[in-house]
Design a protein around this motif. Sequence first.
Motif, PDB file in Angstrom:
ATOM      1  N   THR A 419       0.840  -1.201   0.000  1.00 24.78           N
ATOM      2  CA  THR A 419       0.000   0.000   0.000  1.00 24.78           C
ATOM      3  C   THR A 419       0.870   1.243   0.000  1.00 24.78           C
ATOM      4  OG1 THR A 419      -1.492  -1.291   1.421  1.00 24.78           O
ATOM      5  CG2 THR A 419      -2.017   1.033   1.094  1.00 24.78           C
ATOM      6  N   TRP A 420       1.873   1.256   0.881  1.00 26.80           N
ATOM      7  CA  TRP A 420       2.792   2.401   0.947  1.00 26.80           C
ATOM      8  C   TRP A 420       3.536   2.554  -0.378  1.00 26.80           C
ATOM      9  CZ3 TRP A 420       4.517   5.394   5.394  1.00 26.80           C
ATOM     10  CH2 TRP A 420       3.739   5.173   6.536  1.00 26.80           C
ATOM     11  N   ARG A 421       3.992   1.434  -0.921  1.00 30.17           N
ATOM     12  CA  ARG A 421       4.746   1.491  -2.182  1.00 30.17           C
ATOM     13  C   ARG A 421       3.932   2.160  -3.282  1.00 30.17           C
ATOM     14  NH1 ARG A 421       5.281  -3.849  -5.704  1.00 30.17           N
ATOM     15  NH2 ARG A 421       3.112  -3.184  -6.061  1.00 30.17           N
ATOM     16  N   ASP A 422       2.671   1.771  -3.397  1.00 29.89           N
ATOM     17  CA  ASP A 422       1.864   2.242  -4.518  1.00 29.89           C
ATOM     18  C   ASP A 422       1.369   3.669  -4.337  1.00 29.89           C
ATOM     19  OD1 ASP A 422       2.312  -0.224  -5.563  1.00 29.89           O
ATOM     20  OD2 ASP A 422       0.269  -0.970  -5.329  1.00 29.89           O
ATOM     21  N   TYR A 423       1.177   4.106  -3.104  1.00 27.65           N
ATOM     22  CA  TYR A 423       0.644   5.448  -2.874  1.00 27.65           C
ATOM     23  C   TYR A 423       1.722   6.507  -2.687  1.00 27.65           C
ATOM     24  CZ  TYR A 423      -4.267   4.067  -2.561  1.00 27.65           C
ATOM     25  OH  TYR A 423      -5.530   3.624  -2.853  1.00 27.65           O
ATOM     26  N   THR A 424       2.930   6.106  -2.266  1.00 31.05           N
ATOM     27  CA  THR A 424       3.968   7.101  -1.959  1.00 31.05           C
ATOM     28  C   THR A 424       5.206   6.977  -2.839  1.00 31.05           C
ATOM     29  OG1 THR A 424       5.024   5.730  -0.256  1.00 31.05           O
ATOM     30  CG2 THR A 424       3.202   7.146   0.448  1.00 31.05           C
ATOM     31  N   LEU A 425       5.182   6.057  -3.830  1.00 31.01           N
ATOM     32  CA  LEU A 425       6.334   5.835  -4.712  1.00 31.01           C
ATOM     33  C   LEU A 425       7.590   5.493  -3.915  1.00 31.01           C
ATOM     34  CD1 LEU A 425       5.905   8.692  -7.368  1.00 31.01           C
ATOM     35  CD2 LEU A 425       5.110   6.329  -7.480  1.00 31.01           C
ATOM     36  N   THR A 426       7.406   4.781  -2.811  1.00 27.59           N
ATOM     37  CA  THR A 426       8.518   4.400  -1.955  1.00 27.59           C
ATOM     38  C   THR A 426       8.950   2.976  -2.275  1.00 27.59           C
ATOM     39  OG1 THR A 426       7.668   5.793  -0.186  1.00 27.59           O
ATOM     40  CG2 THR A 426       9.290   4.139   0.424  1.00 27.59           C
ATOM     41  N   PRO A 427      10.168   2.774  -2.763  1.00 27.97           N
ATOM     42  CA  PRO A 427      10.626   1.412  -3.043  1.00 27.97           C
ATOM     43  C   PRO A 427      10.493   0.515  -1.817  1.00 27.97           C
ATOM     44  CG  PRO A 427      12.167   3.004  -3.943  1.00 27.97           C
ATOM     45  CD  PRO A 427      11.183   3.781  -3.113  1.00 27.97           C
ATOM     46  N   ASP A 428      10.014  -0.690  -2.032  1.00 29.59           N
ATOM     47  CA  ASP A 428       9.848  -1.696  -0.968  1.00 29.59           C
ATOM     48  C   ASP A 428       8.800  -1.307   0.063  1.00 29.59           C
ATOM     49  OD1 ASP A 428      11.876  -3.144  -2.209  1.00 29.59           O
ATOM     50  OD2 ASP A 428      13.443  -2.258  -0.957  1.00 29.59           O
ATOM     51  N   GLY A 429       8.038  -0.252  -0.186  1.00 30.40           N
ATOM     52  CA  GLY A 429       7.052   0.174   0.803  1.00 30.40           C
ATOM     53  C   GLY A 429       7.682   0.597   2.106  1.00 30.40           C
ATOM     54  N   SER A 430       8.903   1.100   2.029  1.00 28.28           N
ATOM     55  CA  SER A 430       9.664   1.470   3.221  1.00 28.28           C
ATOM     56  C   SER A 430       8.920   2.496   4.069  1.00 28.28           C
ATOM     57  CB  SER A 430      11.017   2.036   2.799  1.00 28.28           C
ATOM     58  OG  SER A 430      11.674   2.657   3.879  1.00 28.28           O
ATOM     59  N   ALA A 431       8.875   2.250   5.374  1.00 26.67           N
ATOM     60  CA  ALA A 431       8.192   3.172   6.279  1.00 26.67           C
ATOM     61  C   ALA A 431       9.090   4.314   6.733  1.00 26.67           C
ATOM     62  CB  ALA A 431       7.663   2.419   7.496  1.00 26.67           C
ATOM     63  N   PHE A 432      10.419   4.116   6.668  1.00 28.19           N
ATOM     64  CA  PHE A 432      11.336   5.104   7.240  1.00 28.19           C
ATOM     65  C   PHE A 432      12.454   5.489   6.274  1.00 28.19           C
ATOM     66  CE2 PHE A 432       9.939   2.133  10.646  1.00 28.19           C
ATOM     67  CZ  PHE A 432       8.988   2.957  11.202  1.00 28.19           C
ATOM     68  N   GLY A 433      12.220   5.327   4.984  1.00 28.21           N
ATOM     69  CA  GLY A 433      13.209   5.746   4.007  1.00 28.21           C
ATOM     70  C   GLY A 433      14.385   4.791   3.926  1.00 28.21           C
ATOM     71  N   THR A 434      15.500   5.302   3.453  1.00 28.26           N
ATOM     72  CA  THR A 434      16.682   4.454   3.288  1.00 28.26           C
ATOM     73  C   THR A 434      17.277   4.081   4.641  1.00 28.26           C
ATOM     74  OG1 THR A 434      18.037   6.451   3.025  1.00 28.26           O
ATOM     75  CG2 THR A 434      17.254   5.374   1.014  1.00 28.26           C
TER      76      THR A 434
END
Length: 484
Positions: A419-434
């Motif tokens: 869900t996070w990956r698709d809505y926020t363009l965050t690779p791996d659906g990461s919750a806290f960035g790199t």
Amino acid sequence: MQNDVIIIGSGLGGLECANLLAARGLRVLVLECERQPGGCMQSFVRHGFHFDTGLHYIGGLGLGEPLQMPFHVLGLDTLPWHRLDIDGFDIITLGDRTFRLAQGFDNFIDTLAADFPQERAGLEQYVKALQQSDREQWDSLDPDSDNNPLFSPSFTTGAWDYLNTIIHDPLLVDVLSGNAIRMELSRDTLPLFVFAHTNSSFIQSSWRLRGDGNVLVRALVDKLRQQGGNVICRAQVDELVIRDGKVVAAHCTDGTEYKASTFISDVHPAQTFAWVKAPHVLRPVVRHRVNAMKNTRGMLTVQLLLKADTLPYFNHNHFVYSKGVSPWDFPLADGSVGGVMVSCRVPEDGSSYTRQVDLLTPMSINACKPWLDTTVGQRGDDYKRFKDAKANECIALAERVVPGLRDAIEAQYVSTPLTWRDYTLTPDGSAFGTRKDYRSPLLTTLSPRTAIPNLFLTGQSVMLQGVQGVTMTAMQTIKTAGPR
């Protein structure tokens, strides 16, 4: 009209940068690919109730504390903030024992020393490390300072090693780490600087927003527009157009180009650099470094709508762990839920009962491997059964401290790293960035400055995570990119 600055992404960092630059008289435009601004701060509506995606509580909003000054400048200090219990803003249950984390450094030490009297000296040393971390953050933001927190001893020290050096009781180490579901705990990589930053402000003071995250988002968007800036939604960038070595426009999928003199990306750095199609502008080694950076784990979130008048509001967060499970063990090797954060929404109608409770637990995107190539709404019944099973595990664990929770549920909504990956363009659906690594801080932490002279980065993948970390990073981006 020509813009001075275009900011891509309307998460907290992007909106903060936009407001700080607009306050200096610059013409600022924010481009957002989704239908509403806010990124992880936004909320969604079901059955007439607003559910938050990422905002649960913040720290350090009191007078003289880290967020007080920047939130005052941004006009966020006047929002309806609600302070959590002074003597137990976070409650940690490990197995069959429960501990309270208190607000105020002295109160924090005294409360834990009552349970661990032999560890008072270690607790005092721990608090000094938190205070030193705060000073390092502020020093790095001084316009006349060249201090870089990456070179501080706390960024090259492992959090796990440090805690086990000053604290001798393994149970207390777990208690101090017990509310760290809001970061990725890793014995092998987590820098003390990140651990200290993420904990320090909450000990100073902890607050919930009376209302949903969109209250904060609307305040930032309204203030930006009052200062002459604007936010355009459904503007999906697919290329940063390069001319003479600089970005001249952000090209969107509908064919529109937005031009400016300066560009700031609040989107994950790997995605940002993918938009730079010109091969000669970013060296292959730069692209490889960013693409090779590992991302922190994602989060499973179970958002519960409760029947009216069934659960009294509790003015703290509760972190519950199964017997024998350490906060440093997530996600569990067998895929089961071994710990959960229980967060309660402040009643907005003056009632003593809450209608909304969120349950959060870390989850690797690998747990969602069968559905990696799917999109929202197209994942099928197996995915729904997977989510329901994980939600049931979270509810069962939460019921250890909230008896009768399951019977009080009227509806539930479950999100995963997908869900996070698709809505926020965050690779791996990461919750806290790199993922930051104390063993190689220069390779795992980015500067706001890029190899393209008028392209800058902001957001939790750059320096620090969380509301305070993203705010500090936004200020660092402005220090780097903006006029003095």
